[in-house]
Every structure is written in structure tokens, then in C-alpha cells.
Design an enzyme around this catalytic site. Structure first.
Site, PDB file in Angstrom:
ATOM      1  N   LYS A  95       8.272  31.912  -1.648  1.00 41.45           N
ATOM      2  CA  LYS A  95       8.510  31.615  -3.063  1.00 41.45           C
ATOM      3  C   LYS A  95       9.282  32.721  -3.765  1.00 41.45           C
ATOM      4  O   LYS A  95      10.112  32.467  -4.649  1.00 41.45           O
ATOM      5  CB  LYS A  95       7.167  31.344  -3.772  1.00 41.45           C
ATOM      6  CG  LYS A  95       6.456  30.089  -3.300  1.00 41.45           C
ATOM      7  CD  LYS A  95       7.303  28.847  -3.541  1.00 41.45           C
ATOM      8  CE  LYS A  95       6.541  27.575  -3.283  1.00 41.45           C
ATOM      9  NZ  LYS A  95       7.334  26.356  -3.605  1.00 41.45           N
ATOM     10  N   ALA A 143       5.929  35.003   0.152  1.00 42.17           N
ATOM     11  CA  ALA A 143       7.245  35.472   0.595  1.00 42.17           C
ATOM     12  C   ALA A 143       8.290  34.369   0.459  1.00 42.17           C
ATOM     13  O   ALA A 143       9.424  34.623   0.041  1.00 42.17           O
ATOM     14  CB  ALA A 143       7.179  35.953   2.043  1.00 42.17           C
ATOM     15  N   TYR A 191       3.304  32.385   2.221  1.00 36.82           N
ATOM     16  CA  TYR A 191       3.634  31.480   1.116  1.00 36.82           C
ATOM     17  C   TYR A 191       4.328  32.235  -0.010  1.00 36.82           C
ATOM     18  O   TYR A 191       5.377  31.821  -0.518  1.00 36.82           O
ATOM     19  CB  TYR A 191       2.361  30.804   0.605  1.00 36.82           C
ATOM     20  CG  TYR A 191       2.586  29.873  -0.561  1.00 36.82           C
ATOM     21  CD1 TYR A 191       3.082  28.582  -0.359  1.00 36.82           C
ATOM     22  CD2 TYR A 191       2.300  30.263  -1.863  1.00 36.82           C
ATOM     23  CE1 TYR A 191       3.293  27.717  -1.420  1.00 36.82           C
ATOM     24  CE2 TYR A 191       2.503  29.420  -2.930  1.00 36.82           C
ATOM     25  CZ  TYR A 191       3.002  28.138  -2.711  1.00 36.82           C
ATOM     26  OH  TYR A 191       3.219  27.296  -3.770  1.00 36.82           O
ATOM     27  N   ASN A 231      11.750  20.704  -5.405  1.00 34.81           N
ATOM     28  CA  ASN A 231      10.319  20.912  -5.525  1.00 34.81           C
ATOM     29  C   ASN A 231       9.561  20.835  -4.199  1.00 34.81           C
ATOM     30  O   ASN A 231       8.398  21.202  -4.130  1.00 34.81           O
ATOM     31  CB  ASN A 231       9.770  19.858  -6.504  1.00 34.81           C
ATOM     32  CG  ASN A 231       8.277  19.869  -6.636  1.00 34.81           C
ATOM     33  OD1 ASN A 231       7.709  20.765  -7.241  1.00 34.81           O
ATOM     34  ND2 ASN A 231       7.625  18.877  -6.039  1.00 34.81           N
TER      35      ASN A 231
END
Length: 249
Positions: free
Chosen positions: A158, A156, A154, A88
Site C-alpha cells: 500500500k 508495503a 500488506y 481498488n
């Protein structure tokens, strides 16, 4: 007595990014469902606080920079066999594409993408995953279901996690190890309020969600627990979107 497939009783779960936000909420929920939890984060004081909130004597934590491969490898070597991983850890970076520089790309990919890949590679190489284990990556709706101004890097990072998951799910399937991703919309966490957006802009943005608000960390944690549990024993390579209806507008 009826068997509860949603229970994590007897399982050992590793949770990264556990010092706050979704990671902390996941740790608390996993422990509440009976799991022994092993917490990892760079923020040691946050880890101690999460551990205190859990109040289980068998809780472990490791203050660690997940982008440091040597330290990551050493930490993995100290782990017991795992039944689940909630990967996470991550950062948010709001930056228009025309202003992004190589140092920005390197920083966000190291944390949001490469640290997850390196963690799993080490868990596999050092044989720390039990047969039938479950891996859950926290991706995002951004970059997968939608694009947001300032969110190119960001998104990209994920979407890269999603691509990795699809192949990894096939590779680990013969051992019964499942790999799935969750894709939250905006969640009320310290990361959200640490961006360049003002409180007023965040409140206005929340109106774009059909359910009228941002999500809460525990609402994402419930879904992670679901994917870690035996209730999803026939679920791998899947994407679980949790966005308050944002993507259906």
C-alpha cells in the site's frame, strides 16, 4: 440552477474490485451520482450482483484477473474514453514477517501493487483517459500512517502505491489528469472477516478507534466520489486519510 461540482453526470468511470466491499459501494455511489460505470473484478457472480444493484442499462462489467497482463491489455483496448478510475482491487494478508515467504510476497504485490500500475500504464499507452480525468487509488492507513503486527507485506504494497502516485501525479498534470490516494482504516468488508482474526478480536480491535467502530464501505465510497468529481479539480498527488481517528491516538 446552481451547478453541482460533486455530480458525476456525464462521466464514465472504471472501477476495479467492484464485486464486493469498497469497490461495490463505489460503483453504486458513482452510478447514483450520474456516472456510467464499468466494473472489473475476478468474481463474475459478484460483478453481476453489483450490476443488478446499480440498475442502469449502460453498466458494463468485465470478469478479469488483473494480474494477467495479456488479458488486462485486451480489456483496456475495449474500453471507451474514461473520465475517472477507481483502482481498488486488492487482498489482505495477515502474516508475521518471520513467516513470510517469497510466494507470499509475489502474490500480494502482484495484486495490490503491480495490477494497479499495469492498469494505469495500459490506460495511458492506449490513450483511454480523457483530459481532466481523475485516478483514485485505494491505499491504506497501514504502511503509510501506521504499522500493524502481521501487516508488513500488506503495508508495503500500500505504501508502494503512494510512492507511485506522487510521481504519476506530476507526469499526468500537463494533461490535467489528477491522481490521488485514499487511506482507509479497517472497513467492514468480506476481506476484513476473511482474515485469521476472530470476530471477538475484531470487536476488541474496533475499540482502538476513537469513533468506536470500523468504517463502512459506503463511507469510503463517498470520498472516492469526491475525488472523482470536479469538486477536486485542483487536487492531485494528495492523500485522503479516512480512519475514524485511529492515527491521532
Amino acid at each position: 440552477m446552481m451547478n453541482n461540482p460533486f455530480s458525476l453526470e456525464g462521466k464514465t468511470i472504471l472501477i476495479t474490485g467492484a464485486a464486493s466491499g469498497i469497490g461495490r459501494a463505489t460503483a453504486i455511489q458513482c452510478a447514483g451520482m450520474g456516472a456510467k460505470v464499468i466494473l472489473v473484478d475476478l468474481n463474475e457472480s459478484g460483478l453481476k450482483e453489483t450490476s443488478t444493484l446499480i440498475s442502469r442499462e449502460d453498466t458494463e462489467y468485465h470478469a478479469l484477473d488483473l494480474t494477467d497482463l495479456d488479458k488486462l491489455t485486451e480489456m483496456v483496448s475495449s474500453l471507451p474514453k474514461l473520465d475517472g478510475v477507481a483502482s481498488n482491487a486488492g487482498i489482505v494478508l495477515s502474516l508475521l514477517a518471520k513467516f513470510s515467504e517469497a510466494k507470499d510476497m509475489e502474490r500480494i504485490f502482484k495484486i495490490n501493487t503491480f495490477s494497479h500500475i499495469n492498469l494505469v500504464q495500459q490506460l495511458i499507452a492506449q490513450k483511454r483517459l480523457n483530459k481532466g480525468a481523475s485516478i483514485v487509488f485505494t491505499s491504506s492507513m497501514s504502511g503509510v500512517y501506521c504499522g500493524l503486527a502481521g501487516g508488513s507485506l500488506y503495508g508495503a504494497t500500500k505504501s508502494a502505491i503512494l510512492g507511485y502516485t506522487k510521481a504519476l501525479a506530476i507526469e499526468l498534470a500537463p494533461r490535467g489528469i489528477r491522481v490521488n490516494t485514499i487511506h482507509p482504516g479497517m472497513i467492514e468488508t468480506p476481506l476484513t472477516h476473511g482474515t485469521a482474526l476472530s470476530k471477538e478480536l475484531l470487536e476488541e480491535d474496533a475499540k482502538n478507534y476513537p469513533l468506536g467502530r470500523y468504517g463502512k464501505p459506503e463511507e469510503i465510497a463517498y470520498s472516492i466520489v469526491y475525488l472523482l468529481s470536479d469538486a477536486t479539480a485542483w487536487m492531485t498527488g494528495s492523500q485522503l486519510l479516512i480512519d475514524g481517528g485511529y492515527s491521532v491516538k
